[in-house]
Design a protein around this motif. Structure first.
Motif, PDB file in Angstrom:
ATOM      1  N   LYS A 108     -13.333  14.220   3.332  1.00  0.00           N
ATOM      2  CA  LYS A 108     -12.100  14.226   4.098  1.00  0.00           C
ATOM      3  C   LYS A 108     -11.990  15.510   4.914  1.00  0.00           C
ATOM      4  CE  LYS A 108      -8.800  16.317   0.799  1.00  0.00           C
ATOM      5  NZ  LYS A 108      -8.058  17.209   1.715  1.00  0.00           N
ATOM      6  N   PRO A 151      -7.202   6.764  -0.226  1.00  0.00           N
ATOM      7  CA  PRO A 151      -6.155   7.786  -0.089  1.00  0.00           C
ATOM      8  C   PRO A 151      -6.558   9.126  -0.685  1.00  0.00           C
ATOM      9  CG  PRO A 151      -5.267   5.716  -0.953  1.00  0.00           C
ATOM     10  CD  PRO A 151      -6.757   5.598  -1.014  1.00  0.00           C
ATOM     11  N   ASP A 191      -5.577   3.506   3.022  1.00  0.00           N
ATOM     12  CA  ASP A 191      -6.317   2.737   2.018  1.00  0.00           C
ATOM     13  C   ASP A 191      -6.866   1.507   2.718  1.00  0.00           C
ATOM     14  OD1 ASP A 191      -7.363   1.589  -0.239  1.00  0.00           O
ATOM     15  OD2 ASP A 191      -5.512   1.668  -1.419  1.00  0.00           O
ATOM     16  N   GLY A 204      -7.401  10.829   4.622  1.00  0.00           N
ATOM     17  CA  GLY A 204      -8.054  10.119   3.533  1.00  0.00           C
ATOM     18  C   GLY A 204      -9.539  10.412   3.403  1.00  0.00           C
TER      19      GLY A 204
END
Length: 275
Positions: free
Chosen positions: A178, A211, A218, A234
């Motif tokens: 991320k 997430p 998601d 995410g």
């Protein structure tokens, strides 16, 4: 800034976000964020298109076919390639506050990768032989990365863009990672677009975004040629290529950080045993 509310909105299917000459048109407003943009331009033989850059910097990247880009009093000849699976290509950088005429004698398909920016850099040509190519991962996680506009390989104000080619049956964008927080020296906040092309008429792949915080993105999307996935936040990855169908994706990133850099955080549950 508010992001899109549903996973459905973050999987943009081919032809569903188009305007005028574009097969795909994602700008900060439609994406619900501040910086990253992507347009896919299709030109017929002898076709041309006038690009007004506004407050963004843009890279014209041939996906198939070649073109000329005229801007700021210079003409850049982009020889292009037969397809994204044929190798690296040259490209053109067009600054903010400019107009560029894109023309193709034989026709073709071109990615216009953009980012809202502050500095106005000079227009220039990025030659294919100077594109750094990196082999990343090994075994079933092996893939090739064309770092044509990575941070450190080509000067832009905010735009970061690379191409990734994943052999059929392999995973890439792995381990999941991320870049949705600003943590100096550790992580940069970057909005990201994945644009996909899959080899073979019936080819497909999968893209996962999970997430990193409550209520975050998601998504598990089945992707096909011409699709895009928006990643405002995410853990993203893996990107999975179906056996027998090589996967290409173009990553377009930009964000608000004071430095143009790609600093990521790997998912702690998925790094053990990674090769």
């Amino acid at each position: 800034m508010d992001h899109r509310d549903t996973a459905h909105d973050r999987h943009v299917r081919a032809g569903t976000a188009a305007d005028g000459p574009y097969a795909l048109d994602i700008d900060p407003k439609t994406a619900g964020w501040g910086y990253s943009a992507l347009r896919i331009l299709e030109l017929p033989p002898g076709g041309s298109h006038l690009l007004g850059t506004g407050g963004s910097e843009w890279i014209v990247l041939p996906l198939s076919g070649g073109c000329t880009v005229q801007t700021e009093g210079i003409t850049m000849e982009l020889l292009g390639r037969d397809s994204v699976f044929a190798g690296v290509t040259d490209f053109a950088y067009v600054p903010r506050g400019a107009h560029a005429q894109i023309a193709s004698g034989a026709g073709g398909r071109f990615a216009l990768a953009g980012a809202k920016c502050e500095r106005r850099l000079p227009a220039r040509h990025g030659p294919a032989p100077e594109v750094p190519v990196e082999d990343r991962g090994s075994g079933s996680c092996a893939r090739r990365v064309n770092n044509f506009a990575a941070a450190g390989s080509f000067d832009c104000d905010r735009l970061i863009a690379v191409e990734v080619l994943t052999p059929g049956g392999n995973w890439s964008s792995y381990p999941p990672h991320k870049h949705d927080e600003h943590r100096p020296g550790e992580e940069t906040k970057l909005e990201e677009i994945y644009y996909f092309e899959i080899q073979g008429e019936h080819g497909f792949g999968y893209q996962r975004v999970s997430p990193s915080r409550p209520g975050g993105t998601d998504l598990l999307a089945e992707v096909r040629s011409g699709d895009a996935v928006l990643v405002p936040d995410g853990w993203h990855g893996p990107s999975i290529a179906a056996p027998g169908h090589d996967m290409y994706y173009l990553n377009v990133m930009a964000g608000p950080g004071p430095e143009r850099e790609w600093r990521i955080c790997f998912h702690p549950d998925h790094t053990e045993g990674y090769r």
